[in-house]
Design a protein around this motif. Structure first.
Motif, PDB file in Angstrom:
ATOM      1  N   UNK A 165      13.792  -5.193  14.137  1.00 52.68           N
ATOM      2  CA  UNK A 165      12.903  -4.337  13.353  1.00 52.68           C
ATOM      3  C   UNK A 165      11.644  -5.115  13.004  1.00 52.68           C
ATOM      4  N   UNK A 166      10.694  -4.405  12.440  1.00 53.97           N
ATOM      5  CA  UNK A 166       9.561  -5.053  11.784  1.00 53.97           C
ATOM      6  C   UNK A 166       9.938  -5.213  10.316  1.00 53.97           C
ATOM      7  N   UNK A 167       9.793  -6.432   9.815  1.00 54.19           N
ATOM      8  CA  UNK A 167      10.183  -6.754   8.455  1.00 54.19           C
ATOM      9  C   UNK A 167       8.939  -6.867   7.566  1.00 54.19           C
ATOM     10  N   UNK A 168       9.047  -6.305   6.370  1.00 55.05           N
ATOM     11  CA  UNK A 168       7.929  -6.280   5.423  1.00 55.05           C
ATOM     12  C   UNK A 168       8.378  -6.841   4.073  1.00 55.05           C
ATOM     13  N   UNK A 169       7.513  -7.611   3.441  1.00 53.48           N
ATOM     14  CA  UNK A 169       7.773  -7.994   2.056  1.00 53.48           C
ATOM     15  C   UNK A 169       6.893  -7.137   1.141  1.00 53.48           C
ATOM     16  N   UNK A 170       7.343  -6.978  -0.077  1.00 52.16           N
ATOM     17  CA  UNK A 170       6.681  -6.134  -1.062  1.00 52.16           C
ATOM     18  C   UNK A 170       6.810  -6.782  -2.437  1.00 52.16           C
ATOM     19  N   UNK A 171       5.697  -6.971  -3.108  1.00 49.40           N
ATOM     20  CA  UNK A 171       5.702  -7.506  -4.476  1.00 49.40           C
ATOM     21  C   UNK A 171       5.231  -6.421  -5.429  1.00 49.40           C
ATOM     22  N   UNK A 172       5.985  -6.215  -6.483  1.00 45.83           N
ATOM     23  CA  UNK A 172       5.647  -5.193  -7.476  1.00 45.83           C
ATOM     24  C   UNK A 172       5.756  -5.800  -8.860  1.00 45.83           C
ATOM     25  N   UNK A 173       4.680  -5.608  -9.641  1.00 41.85           N
ATOM     26  CA  UNK A 173       4.672  -6.085 -11.027  1.00 41.85           C
ATOM     27  C   UNK A 173       5.294  -4.997 -11.902  1.00 41.85           C
ATOM     28  N   UNK A 174       6.052  -5.361 -12.922  1.00 41.28           N
ATOM     29  CA  UNK A 174       6.725  -4.347 -13.751  1.00 41.28           C
ATOM     30  C   UNK A 174       5.811  -3.498 -14.605  1.00 41.28           C
ATOM     31  N   UNK A 175       4.622  -4.026 -14.941  1.00 45.05           N
ATOM     32  CA  UNK A 175       3.734  -3.253 -15.828  1.00 45.05           C
ATOM     33  C   UNK A 175       2.328  -3.053 -15.261  1.00 45.05           C
ATOM     34  N   UNK A 176       1.883  -3.921 -14.382  1.00 42.80           N
ATOM     35  CA  UNK A 176       0.541  -3.785 -13.801  1.00 42.80           C
ATOM     36  C   UNK A 176       0.639  -2.915 -12.550  1.00 42.80           C
ATOM     37  N   UNK A 177       0.297  -1.646 -12.674  1.00 40.11           N
ATOM     38  CA  UNK A 177       0.469  -0.713 -11.560  1.00 40.11           C
ATOM     39  C   UNK A 177      -0.359  -1.092 -10.342  1.00 40.11           C
ATOM     40  N   UNK A 178      -1.461  -1.799 -10.568  1.00 45.04           N
ATOM     41  CA  UNK A 178      -2.302  -2.184  -9.437  1.00 45.04           C
ATOM     42  C   UNK A 178      -1.674  -3.296  -8.602  1.00 45.04           C
ATOM     43  N   UNK A 179      -0.672  -3.949  -9.138  1.00 47.35           N
ATOM     44  CA  UNK A 179      -0.030  -5.047  -8.425  1.00 47.35           C
ATOM     45  C   UNK A 179       1.179  -4.497  -7.674  1.00 47.35           C
ATOM     46  N   UNK A 180       0.912  -4.050  -6.467  1.00 46.44           N
ATOM     47  CA  UNK A 180       1.943  -3.521  -5.571  1.00 46.44           C
ATOM     48  C   UNK A 180       1.446  -3.801  -4.166  1.00 46.44           C
ATOM     49  N   UNK A 181       1.877  -4.938  -3.630  1.00 35.44           N
ATOM     50  CA  UNK A 181       1.338  -5.414  -2.359  1.00 35.44           C
ATOM     51  C   UNK A 181       2.410  -5.452  -1.280  1.00 35.44           C
ATOM     52  N   UNK A 182       1.954  -5.170  -0.060  1.00 36.79           N
ATOM     53  CA  UNK A 182       2.817  -5.231   1.113  1.00 36.79           C
ATOM     54  C   UNK A 182       2.293  -6.280   2.082  1.00 36.79           C
ATOM     55  N   UNK A 183       3.235  -6.948   2.735  1.00 31.72           N
ATOM     56  CA  UNK A 183       2.850  -7.824   3.828  1.00 31.72           C
ATOM     57  C   UNK A 183       2.476  -7.008   5.047  1.00 31.72           C
ATOM     58  N   UNK A 184       1.958  -7.715   6.060  1.00 29.84           N
ATOM     59  CA  UNK A 184       1.460  -7.049   7.258  1.00 29.84           C
ATOM     60  C   UNK A 184       2.585  -6.626   8.193  1.00 29.84           C
ATOM     61  N   UNK A 185       3.781  -7.123   7.943  1.00 37.65           N
ATOM     62  CA  UNK A 185       4.904  -6.839   8.826  1.00 37.65           C
ATOM     63  C   UNK A 185       5.041  -7.907   9.886  1.00 37.65           C
ATOM     64  N   UNK A 186       6.294  -8.248  10.189  1.00 29.70           N
ATOM     65  CA  UNK A 186       6.540  -9.259  11.205  1.00 29.70           C
ATOM     66  C   UNK A 186       7.747  -8.833  12.034  1.00 29.70           C
ATOM     67  N   UNK A 187       7.621  -9.017  13.344  1.00 26.38           N
ATOM     68  CA  UNK A 187       8.647  -8.549  14.266  1.00 26.38           C
ATOM     69  C   UNK A 187       9.801  -9.540  14.338  1.00 26.38           C
ATOM     70  N   UNK A 188      11.007  -8.993  14.240  1.00 27.71           N
ATOM     71  CA  UNK A 188      12.233  -9.744  14.502  1.00 27.71           C
ATOM     72  C   UNK A 188      12.981  -9.003  15.607  1.00 27.71           C
TER      73      UNK A 188
END
Length: 121
Positions: A94-117
């Protein structure tokens, strides 16, 4: 603007191992430390699925299909999240993605570009 950079993917034989990394760039350390870090994957023709979570307290959670084989960890000093994948199976391809989410700062929700495995003999 912060961004997540993933690395460590590639082609591996069934039963092999890979370690994925997800490094947060242009994010202050205190923000990173508060984030929940997730790994998702998306196989061809399938929806993106959650596979692992590292909470900001350090606890971990996994979907059933990877329990006992995958380990999520984080090095806050390096602002990096890891996914150690052992005993890989063809269905882990699959393509694997990381995601970071802040509990209170709604603007802090980032995704990685994806990496193939790819798991194949």
């Amino acid at each position: 603007q912060a961004q997540l950079v993933e690395s460590g993917g590639g082609l591996v034989q069934p039963g092999g191992s890979l370690r994925l990394s997800c490094k947060a760039q242009r994010m202050i350390l205190s923000t990173f430390n508060m984030c929940t870090a997730d790994w998702y994957r998306q196989a061809p023709g399938k929806e993106r699925e959650f596979i692992a979570r590292s909470s900001n307290s350090g606890s971990a959670d996994y979907t059933d299909s990877v329990k006992g084989r995958f380990t999520i960890s984080r090095d806050n000093s390096r602002k990096t999240v890891y996914l150690q994948m052992n005993n890989l199976k063809p269905e882990d391809t699959a393509v694997y993605y990381c995601n970071l989410v802040h509990p209170t700062l709604q603007s802090v929700n980032y995704w990685g570009q994806g990496i193939q495995v790819t798991v194949s003999s």
